[in-house]
Structure formats: C-alpha cells, structure tokens
Design an enzyme around this catalytic site. Structure first.
Site, PDB file in Angstrom:
ATOM      1  N   GLY B 103       0.805  -1.214   0.000  1.00  0.00           N
ATOM      2  CA  GLY B 103       0.000   0.000   0.000  1.00  0.00           C
ATOM      3  C   GLY B 103       0.841   1.268   0.000  1.00  0.00           C
ATOM      4  O   GLY B 103       2.037   1.242  -0.312  1.00  0.00           O
ATOM      5  N   ASP B 128      -8.624  -0.942   1.594  1.00  0.00           N
ATOM      6  CA  ASP B 128      -9.477   0.236   1.821  1.00  0.00           C
ATOM      7  C   ASP B 128      -9.786   1.001   0.538  1.00  0.00           C
ATOM      8  O   ASP B 128     -10.608   1.922   0.561  1.00  0.00           O
ATOM      9  CB  ASP B 128      -8.784   1.205   2.795  1.00  0.00           C
ATOM     10  CG  ASP B 128      -8.730   0.672   4.212  1.00  0.00           C
ATOM     11  OD1 ASP B 128      -9.407  -0.325   4.501  1.00  0.00           O
ATOM     12  OD2 ASP B 128      -8.005   1.265   5.033  1.00  0.00           O
ATOM     13  N   ARG B 163     -34.648  -3.395  16.323  1.00  0.00           N
ATOM     14  CA  ARG B 163     -33.483  -2.729  16.880  1.00  0.00           C
ATOM     15  C   ARG B 163     -32.776  -1.912  15.813  1.00  0.00           C
ATOM     16  O   ARG B 163     -32.869  -2.210  14.633  1.00  0.00           O
ATOM     17  CB  ARG B 163     -32.463  -3.778  17.316  1.00  0.00           C
ATOM     18  CG  ARG B 163     -32.619  -4.319  18.685  1.00  0.00           C
ATOM     19  CD  ARG B 163     -31.485  -5.315  18.922  1.00  0.00           C
ATOM     20  NE  ARG B 163     -31.808  -6.142  20.074  1.00  0.00           N
ATOM     21  CZ  ARG B 163     -31.318  -7.346  20.280  1.00  0.00           C
ATOM     22  NH1 ARG B 163     -30.494  -7.889  19.405  1.00  0.00           N
ATOM     23  NH2 ARG B 163     -31.647  -8.018  21.356  1.00  0.00           N
ATOM     24  N   ARG B 172      -9.644   3.425   7.664  1.00  0.00           N
ATOM     25  CA  ARG B 172      -9.082   4.330   8.642  1.00  0.00           C
ATOM     26  C   ARG B 172      -9.159   5.777   8.157  1.00  0.00           C
ATOM     27  O   ARG B 172      -9.495   6.679   8.900  1.00  0.00           O
ATOM     28  CB  ARG B 172      -7.622   3.967   8.907  1.00  0.00           C
ATOM     29  CG  ARG B 172      -7.397   3.690  10.381  1.00  0.00           C
ATOM     30  CD  ARG B 172      -6.121   2.990  10.638  1.00  0.00           C
ATOM     31  NE  ARG B 172      -6.413   1.601  10.962  1.00  0.00           N
ATOM     32  CZ  ARG B 172      -5.621   0.840  11.713  1.00  0.00           C
ATOM     33  NH1 ARG B 172      -4.479   1.315  12.160  1.00  0.00           N
ATOM     34  NH2 ARG B 172      -5.954  -0.386  11.975  1.00  0.00           N
ATOM     35  N   GLU B 222     -14.266   2.634  10.490  1.00  0.00           N
ATOM     36  CA  GLU B 222     -13.521   2.726  11.757  1.00  0.00           C
ATOM     37  C   GLU B 222     -12.909   4.107  11.963  1.00  0.00           C
ATOM     38  O   GLU B 222     -12.732   4.559  13.080  1.00  0.00           O
ATOM     39  CB  GLU B 222     -12.431   1.651  11.823  1.00  0.00           C
ATOM     40  CG  GLU B 222     -11.428   1.736  10.696  1.00  0.00           C
ATOM     41  CD  GLU B 222     -10.339   0.653  10.734  1.00  0.00           C
ATOM     42  OE1 GLU B 222      -9.923   0.250  11.820  1.00  0.00           O
ATOM     43  OE2 GLU B 222      -9.912   0.227   9.629  1.00  0.00           O
ATOM     44  N   HIS B 272     -11.219  -8.271  11.651  1.00  0.00           N
ATOM     45  CA  HIS B 272     -10.262  -8.947  10.786  1.00  0.00           C
ATOM     46  C   HIS B 272     -10.885  -9.868   9.744  1.00  0.00           C
ATOM     47  O   HIS B 272     -10.224 -10.204   8.774  1.00  0.00           O
ATOM     48  CB  HIS B 272      -9.272  -9.743  11.652  1.00  0.00           C
ATOM     49  CG  HIS B 272      -8.328  -8.873  12.401  1.00  0.00           C
ATOM     50  ND1 HIS B 272      -7.207  -8.319  11.822  1.00  0.00           N
ATOM     51  CD2 HIS B 272      -8.347  -8.407  13.665  1.00  0.00           C
ATOM     52  CE1 HIS B 272      -6.568  -7.588  12.711  1.00  0.00           C
ATOM     53  NE2 HIS B 272      -7.241  -7.621  13.839  1.00  0.00           N
ATOM     54  N   ILE B 273     -12.140 -10.277   9.956  1.00  0.00           N
ATOM     55  CA  ILE B 273     -12.715 -11.200   8.958  1.00  0.00           C
ATOM     56  C   ILE B 273     -12.824 -10.527   7.589  1.00  0.00           C
ATOM     57  O   ILE B 273     -12.950 -11.202   6.581  1.00  0.00           O
ATOM     58  CB  ILE B 273     -14.100 -11.765   9.354  1.00  0.00           C
ATOM     59  CG1 ILE B 273     -15.134 -10.659   9.516  1.00  0.00           C
ATOM     60  CG2 ILE B 273     -14.007 -12.607  10.603  1.00  0.00           C
ATOM     61  CD1 ILE B 273     -16.569 -11.193   9.579  1.00  0.00           C
ATOM     62  N   ARG B 275     -10.541  -9.023   5.947  1.00  0.00           N
ATOM     63  CA  ARG B 275      -9.309  -9.010   5.151  1.00  0.00           C
ATOM     64  C   ARG B 275      -8.721 -10.384   4.915  1.00  0.00           C
ATOM     65  O   ARG B 275      -7.644 -10.485   4.294  1.00  0.00           O
ATOM     66  CB  ARG B 275      -8.282  -8.072   5.760  1.00  0.00           C
ATOM     67  CG  ARG B 275      -7.716  -8.482   7.100  1.00  0.00           C
ATOM     68  CD  ARG B 275      -6.711  -7.433   7.595  1.00  0.00           C
ATOM     69  NE  ARG B 275      -6.022  -6.791   6.520  1.00  0.00           N
ATOM     70  CZ  ARG B 275      -5.868  -5.464   6.380  1.00  0.00           C
ATOM     71  NH1 ARG B 275      -6.341  -4.641   7.288  1.00  0.00           N
ATOM     72  NH2 ARG B 275      -5.250  -4.963   5.361  1.00  0.00           N
TER      73      ARG B 275
END
Lengths: 342, 342, 342, 342
Positions: B103, B128, B163, B172, B222, B272-273, B275
C-alpha cells in the site's frame, strides 16, 4: 411526472436493486410517481400496470430476480403492439415515460419506440457483459462469482480422481464469463466464441497440464464452436440433427478429450444457477447507482439514452451509440489469460 | 534476470494471485527467475530469500493471505537497512530487481529505494481502496462482499427485534468499504471519515427509518469521527484517556443512538474477517492481471512504476504520480448514496 | 504400529478431515505411525505408499477432496490383487492394518479382506447418505447446502419468468439429497427413487403450485424413475436406446411437464459441484470425530468394524451389521415432506 | 381450532421455517386456523394478534429472523400479565392454544402457563445448543457455519502475519459453538465455560502451535472465565468495575497472550452476525420438521409438551422433562477435541 418501469429479457441479479434505486430517489428527491409494468414489453402492450411506491421496493437491493416479472415479448408484434397503440396506452394511464431495463434486444426495441416518439430511457442489463456502451453491467460479477465457486469445487474432484473437468458457463456470443471465471479458478484451457480452437489444440493443453501433475480444468462458453467439429461429427457418422441431442458443447468436448488424451473426463453445465439469487456487493452497488442515475436522467428529460458505467463513473449514452456491435472479448485479453495456460 | 517478490503491510485477499500471475508468466513466457522475499522489507534487509518456481505458485489464485509472509518493516530502519545495504544484499544474491506488492507506505518506501538506485516495480495493494493511481485494487471487492453479507445477517436480527444495528467496517482514512457495503445492504445511515456528522444528524436518520417501520442500519468506517464527540465526552465527565477504552467508534455510537432515540441499539465490529480468506472472482481476476502485467513491466525494465487498473485496462503509473494524496470518497459519491437514506 | 490409510470411491467433502483426525490423534496421543495409500485399493495392490506425518495433514479440515487420491479399483481383481498378495505387500512394508474410508463397495471389499485375515477398519463415506450403519456421513450435509443454495438461485429465475424449474440432484439409489434440499428450498414436488410417481401426478402438483401464483420447483434425484416412462417413450416412437441420449432424468421430465401443463419449464443438472469443495461445519466436525475415533479403534485393535454416528455419539459397528441393505428414505419421511407440496 | 404462534427471545435462523411448517401443514392437512402473535409474550399480554394464512408464510424457509417479531417479555409480569389475563385474551379472540417457539426462559414460561391451565405447545429454539431435550436445535448449525467461515478467514491473516488470532463466539453458559467451530477450523486452543483454564495453560498451547510453525488460533466462548483472572486483574491494579469496560473475554485474552508469549495477537468478536441471515440446509430441514410435527401435536392435543430432535427422529417431550439443567459440553467431548490441540 408518472414513469413506468419494466424489466425485459433473461433474469439477472441486480434488476430489483435498479428498480429500488430509481423509485427511492425518484420519489424522495424528485417527487416522481412510478408504476410497475408487468412482464416487460408485454405489460406495455397489455397496459398491465400497478403503482410502485417506496414501500414496494424496500429491502430489494439484495433480492435476486425482478418483482416486475419479465418476458421476451417484442413490443412491435401482435395486434395490440406497435408505437401507436403503446402511446395510447401510456396516455390513457397518464404515463409520461418508460424506464426499460434490458439487454441488446430490449434496448433496440426501446430505441425504435423512442424514434417513434415515445419517451424511453434505457438501463443496460446483460449477464454476459456483451453491451459495448458500459464497462460492466450488473449480474456479470455475480455470475463470475458463482461460476468461480463452482469451479473451485470441481477442481477438488478433479484432483482427487486425477480427472479432466470440463465446465460450461453462460455466454452465447461473447466469452467474458468463461474468461473471468476461468482466470479466477486457474483453468488450463478457456474456450470462448471469439477464439476458434481445434480439439487437438485443446487436448495439447489438457495433456500438458496433466503431465505437470495437475487435474486439467477446461472452461467453455456455451457459444464456443469447435473448429472442425462438423467434420468430426460426420466422421463418426453423426449428422447435424444429432448434435443438439448430445446437449451443450461441454458434453461434446468431454468425450472427445477423453478419447484423444486417454484422461478420464467429466463435464458439468452450470446452467441457470449462474443467473439467479442474491447479487454480489459489486452488482448491488452498480445496479443501485444505475437506478439512482436513471431517476436523475428522467428529471433531465434525457430520453433516448441509457445510463452506463465508464471507469468508476455513471454516464449517459445515446441509444444510437450504445447499440450495434457486441462487446466481444478482444484478442489481447484472451492472450493475456492464455499466458497462464501452459 | 532474477527478480525478488515481496508482500508488505496488512493481509489482503489477492496477494497470492498476484504472485502466481507474476511467476507463471515470468517463467513460461519470459524465462525469468524468481525468488520469494520473506515478510516484506524485513526479508530484503535480512536477505531472507527462497526460490520461487511455478511449482510453488500452483493453485494460489483462490488462496487468501500471502505465501511470502508480510510485515510492517521500514527498509530504511535498523542497522542492516538503507539503500546501500539492500543493494549489496541483492547483488550478493544476483537479484536484479524487486516487485513490491503493498500500500501507500510500502510504495513510498519503494519509490525512495528506486530514487536511491534500486530496481523496484510496484503493485498496489489496498483493501481500503485508498490509492489514487488505480480505480480499484484487489481485496476491496472481497471486503465489500464480506461486509455486505454480514449486514444482510445483521438486518434480520434488527428486523426481528426492531433494533437499530450499528456495523463498523474497515477504513481508517477513507470510507469506500462503508460506502459500498452500506449501499449494497440498504443502510439508512453511512458514516465515513470524509464527511463529518453530528450525533443528532445520525439520530434524525435513524428515527426517520424507524418511523417508516424499518430496523435502522448504521454503517460506520472505523476512521469516522463524530462532530462534537469530544464535547459530548467531557459533558459526561469522560476524558480522552477513557475513549479508546470504549473500543471502536461503533461502540461509542451505539449507546449514544440508544440514549437519544430511545431505540434499542447494538453494535458489531466486523474486524479482521474483512481481510482474510479466499478472494472474490473480481479480485482474483484483477490480482492475476496485475501480476501478469508486472511480469511484462519487468521485461520492459519499467522500474520506478506501478501497475494499476484504469477502467478495464491495466496501465503503468510512475511512483511519482501514484503517491501522495489518498483516494478519498468524493462528496458527489457520498451524496449519491445519501439519496437512499431518507 | 504402522497403519495405512486409503480413500476409495467418489470424491466427498470431509475425506481430508478424517485423514487429519486419524493422523493427529494417532501420532500425538498413541505414537502410531501412518502411511498414505495412493488412489484407494489400487495403492494397496500396487504397494503405492508414502509416509504420512502430522506435517502432511496440517490445515486439512477445510480442504475438499482427498490428498490420498481415490479410485474405484477392486482389491480382488487383477494379477496383483487378492488377499494373499495384499497381505504380502503390507508385511513387506511393515504395515499392521488399514483404515479404509469409503462407501458400500469399499466397505464390502474391506469386510472380505478382513474375513481373509487382513486388519481393516472402516470409515463410512457416502455423499448420498445411503449407509444404514450411520445416522449421517460427512459430505451429505455439504451436498445439501450446495443444492439448497443452487435452488434458492433457481427460484428467483423461476419467479421472474413464471417458469417451472426442474433441478436434478445426486442420489442414484436413495433420495436423501433431494428430500433435504427440496424441503430446505420449499420445493413443490420431490421425486426420489424410493417413491414411484407418474408424470400426471407430478404435473398435478406443478399446476397446483402455479395456480397459487408460485413458480413451481421440482427437485428430482438422478435415480428417480418415472412410472410409465417406458410406455410414454414408446408412444412417442422413442426406444430405450434414445433415452440416455436425452441426458439425465430432469431433461426427460422438463419437456414432458411443459408439454402437459403448458407452463414454460427449464431443467438444471447440478452434477459434480455437489461433491467438491470445502466441507460445511457439520461435515468437518463429523469427519474429524470419525477420524479421532478411528485412531482409538486402531489402538483397541477393533478390526473388522467401522466407526459410525448414532445420535450425537460416535460408535463402532461390525462390518457384518453395517453392510447389506441401503439406507433408503422411509415412506414416513417422504410423506412428512409431501405435506408441504400442496 | 384456532392456534396462536409466537417467537420469543433472541433471533435465530430457522424461526420462519418453523412458522411456515406449522402453518402449511396445519392449514392444508388439518384445516386449522392460525394467528400470529407479535413480539413474543408481549403480544399475548397485549392481545396483539393477526391472521396467519399460507399466503403469509410462502417462501419463508430460507428467510432469517422472524416475521412475528420477538421480545424478552415475561408473560407473568406487568398489570396485563399473568395466566388469568392471558386466558381471557385468548378466549376473547377464540384462540384455543399457543405454539411458543423459544429457549429455556420461554419454555419455562410456557410450562408455567400450561400448569396454570393454558394450552401451550413448545418448540425449542437455542442457537447455543443449550437445551437438553433435543439433540440439536435449529440455528446452531448456521451459527457454526458462520463462525467456521469467519475463522477460515482469520487464519489466512494469522498465517500471513505469523500472529495469534483470538476469535470470540457465542455461548454464554455452554461452549458448543466454540467446540464445533473450533474443531471445524482447526483451532489450537478452545476455551469454553465448562472447562476452566489458566492463562498459562492457554499460552503453553499457543506457544506450542507457534513453535510448530503454525499461526495459533484460539476460539473462546463469550461465557468462558479465565481461572485466576480476578487475581491477574488486581495484580495490575484493575478492579471488577474496569473489566466490562475492556469488552468481551477475547479482548481480555489477546493482550495477555501477547504479553506472556511475545507473539503478536489480535482478537475478533464475531457478535451478532452469528445469529442472523439465511439458515443452513440442516437448520431449514430441522426447523421445517419441528414445525410440521408441531401441527401434528396440536391435532393430538399434546399440550404441555415440546417437539424435539432425537437422532434423526422428531419426538415429543413433556415440559417437565425438557427443562432444568442446561445441555453443557460433556468433558468427554472436550477431551475428544483437545486431542487435536497439541
């Protein structure tokens, strides 16, 4: 304004996401009114309309198929067909224009109706990726994922039995699904309508993969024609009449590969599972964006055009430019993939 | 020529497909020789190399992760780092150049090494989708599919319990995963780093969806920062020290949404799932093509460049152009999606 | 002790998980030594063995297929076959016993070898769920999931086009996959080998579903025989010779349903994709447990038995009890499902 | 007869399939009439009923969540609660009995109402698999598949970065999801509520896996308690108040593992995605069968019982037998799995 929406031609994952995108933006942003047209052009000809509000489209982005139904009706055929009758139907129901979601045939009809004075906007739909005006259309990515997943499964069987597996995917005139799913699954041969191959060329690649210890995977578009196949058939005393009786092209290839190479070979026709079910993320986003932009185009009175994807943008393309030649696989893309064969 | 390959930075589905594409084409078409470099720049600095033949890369197009290992090592740090030491390492092992798959950070290091005289070719890797030089990079499509599938699941729970569900996805500095997965799953609010929102703006959209009978779905990157959050915290007597203790941003949002709207709210951090695992068809094709073109670029001695996707083509972009500003979500794309919120 | 492991017969998701379970427990808990036997009984006859350590089985619980390879060789055939030759092979390589993972045929051969004095332990493998000694065997759950997923996809196409869809699934002698996947996907007719039906009975159910506004889904086992089909064929001037040329049973049913009901009908043969690929969670757990218990049984010298699932327990069943009659679908289970048809 | 149906407690894949099974068989076979009860016991207390015909349940076998809504209301609480009020509500609406689909709490309430003279039939629902009266309940298999799929993804990241991954799954009181998904994904440590472990025991297994070249995977039930954790916390100057602030147990374990072993460690809490979305084939079949048998039980007036799975059969179990002790993981099953750890 009151707008009718129709889906026409074969089922394709993302149709419902387009409908949702059109209706949500059209109603909340622009105050448009929508009617659903049942079963493609048939519903236009038969004036089979029903109100389509945001309530009807809720939760649709993930739902496969089309809530409007679809058919292969030609709007110019039959006693109630033709631009004049259709114009009357639309006027009688106060419908100002039509969004037609469909492939080459649907859009050609849309263009003819537009040329005959009817307000039509197109949204390209082609699971085969055969429309030249758009980089991709929704449904193609889902089909590639389904085919790739199926081939991952076929490979484990091929490996366990040291067999050659032949997988037949959709693509009557163009080989995009075979090219992408074959590349994704590490196929040793990809056979597409655009690139003629003889059975011997195929068998050479199959044998080469087998000799390297691999279980050969052959991916073939339904529209692929084997060079010299006619002759091969007549050699075996079979005539043209027999050929469709033998099923798809993979069912022709598999026994020939087994006969010539001596490697046990099995074929699988993926068939209808490639075009149904919930769309992939990519297709949901693309279909939704096409729907949103179709609503924008309505408000701009951009009739006689279709919305399309170029790079990461949604653009408008006049029908006149959009139609005609199919989006075939360029030789450079095939050769790119072929570097992986051997 | 003997070429080293490394993967650097965070795990990303498609890394192995790139490696396979490079090695298959490089060996069979061009007769290149390859070595794997272990754990990114660390392996360059430590001269941790191993032979990489077509045997090592077989079957890799579908395999997640990277067979080379990865790290976040900076090649200019440490006693054995720096261009001079690295040049010596490469020379000693007869390595003519490096393909660096990574990256922004990895490619910046690659550029610096290239400027310091080392042959480096880049392959963009960003789950990302934050690199400006490429329309998409591999991994992003897989992450969007995983996030979309997770949200389809969260929605059934939201609907059953009436809900509000808050789902936190990766991103990020840029909001692409949230934008696409939110659009794909019919989110009622999407919160991304590029677009500031207050908790009241979010709650207005949540309440509006709830009042229409929907179980509100909030998708948040995030890296999203709530406007006025600092003040909100100090109002509650919490200080900056406490904030990270509360977990991700979704864990900040959920209780606030519940407090303000009165609607029961739950948060989930996908983590993490997103990636890991097998790449989607799209990502396998893209990664494989980048790998194939990287081999072409090596033969053309196109050092100091990276391969990238533009429209449906793979092109070359000089490092100097590729780096710098991140590929943020343009306001127009956010507003396009926001038309679906209310 | 040194134990050989073989997999025999058709590929099945979970074979590798069994192998891993056997080897991990056998080596770490009991200090057993293992050899892999290549391609089923062929490897026994040809003494094609290789060392199998915990290193070889790492990561295998999720991997489809079998690392040992498989074949349909009968150990009693050929010049090197027969119990005496095999006993010599095993003795020469210091192999004290064999774990044979396979279906009815494999286990029958295992029983005969055991009766002829060779130490054999069985692990049942049947994707069709046709073994009476075990409640379920691995592979069946995965096949049902794959078939169910495919039918979910077929249904959206059926709904969009108001078509009848006929889906052919595995099951030569028993209808379990059709019964479970048909029940799971809401089929309107399920045709299994155990329950004879006429084309008119099928068409009555198809028409009834269609008249309720549903797109009829017919799920049919490959081994289903239509009552009166022979007569129907001869009425149309077709003879037995033509029948296999028409493909699977679904390709016989679809045109007949269309002809009789007037409803457009399409067929899909799921084929090999049902038996490949990564196993479901259920199958991984079941296969792993069978493997673990097979190691226990070896240490207990429980030769001449197979491990099997009863309720939630793994038990041992003597070959003599395990074999013979197939595990057909009881009429009560079919009638239970048929309550959903109309 | 007119029967009310309710779903109560947490969302669970398969609830809609039960409802469909009950209604289809009840209406077409037995001529029963059904009403839906909104939001569990709340709808009973508030007399919130609506007609439930076969039209409402069409296509539901694959749909996650519950069309009836759910809540955690206790029917004995509040001014309108209690058996007497409820009996009046039912009588006023001509409802002869209730099918209550729910877990331990729901079924305990059902039993009390039955003891107080109300006709109630139970259907067990527990994603955690914590009910002793049934071998499995629907939802569990789907949760295991989702968790297993997530761990397959986590493992590629672990392998690429040589990290330890800690995955937290559902299971407040019992460890079944952790046991099965951990076994299925090849976990190196499984931590469940039934089996106390110290951090040192966990770290020994983690280090052992790491030293064998594996990226350690630790699967932990949300309800697992670390032996000596309280002490560990007080050693670090943290008190009980701080503990929940640190998030789930995985977020406690991960930094401790990293600190003690020196291996980089990451945690992921799978959370709500485990309980939503479309059910697996197994769960659809099980839920549908429970629904069908619930209709039979109604006709047999088998009030005060629940339907349950034993082996491959659906049976009836009186409430009195069904409730009480939870279905914990027996030590033998844990030890069976632990043979794979090291």
């Amino acid at each position: 304004m009151k707008i009718g929406i129709l889906t026409s031609g074969g089922d394709c994952p993302g149709l419902n996401a387009v409908i949702r995108g059109v209706v949500l933006k059209g109603t909340t942003t622009y105050g448009l009114e929508f009617v659903g047209i049942r079963d493609g052009w048939r519903g236009v000809v038969d004036a089979d309309f029903f109100p389509l509000t945001r309530h009807e489209v809720k939760g649709l982005s993930k739902v496969g198929g089309t809530i409007l139904g679809t058919s292969r009706t030609n709007p110019y055929e039959g006693p109630r067909g033709g631009a004049e009758n259709i114009a009357k139907n639309l006027e009688r129901h106060g419908i100002d224009g039509i969004i037609a979601i469909g492939g080459e045939g649907t859009l050609a009809a849309a263009k003819r109706l537009y040329d005959d004075g009817i307000n039509v906007l197109g949204v390209p739909k082609t699971i085969d990726n055969d429309l030249r005006a758009t980089d991709y259309s929704f449904g193609f990515d889902t089909a590639v994922n389904i085919a790739t997943d199926a081939m991952d499964r076929l490979r484990t069987t091929g490996d366990s039995h040291q067999r050659c597996m032949v997988a037949e995917v959709m693509g009557r005139h163009v080989g995009w699904i075979a090219l992408h799913s074959g590349m994704a699954s590490g196929a040793h041969v990809i056979c597409i309508p655009e690139v003629p191959m003889t059975i011997d060329e195929i068998c050479t690649l199959v044998t080469s993969a087998y000799d390297r210890g691999r279980a050969p995977l052959v991916v073939v578009s339904e529209g692929f024609t084997l060079t010299g196949m006619e002759e091969a058939y007549s050699d075996k005393g079979l005539d043209a009449f027999n050929r469709p009786r033998l099923g798809g092209i993979s069912e022709v290839l598999a026994p020939e590969i087994e006969r010539i190479t001596g490697i046990e070979t099995r074929s699988t026709v993926l068939g209808h599972i490639q075009r149904g079910g919930s769309p992939s993320g990519f297709d949901r986003v693309l279909a939704t964006r096409l729907g949103l932009h179709a609503s924008d185009a309505i408000v701009d009175l951009a009739w006689g055009q279709m919305v399309a994807m170029r790079g990461t943008d949604i653009v408008r393309v006049p029908f006149a430019e959009a139609l005609g030649e199919l989006n075939t696989v360029p030789l450079s893309r095939y050769e790119e993939a072929a570097a992986l064969f051997g």
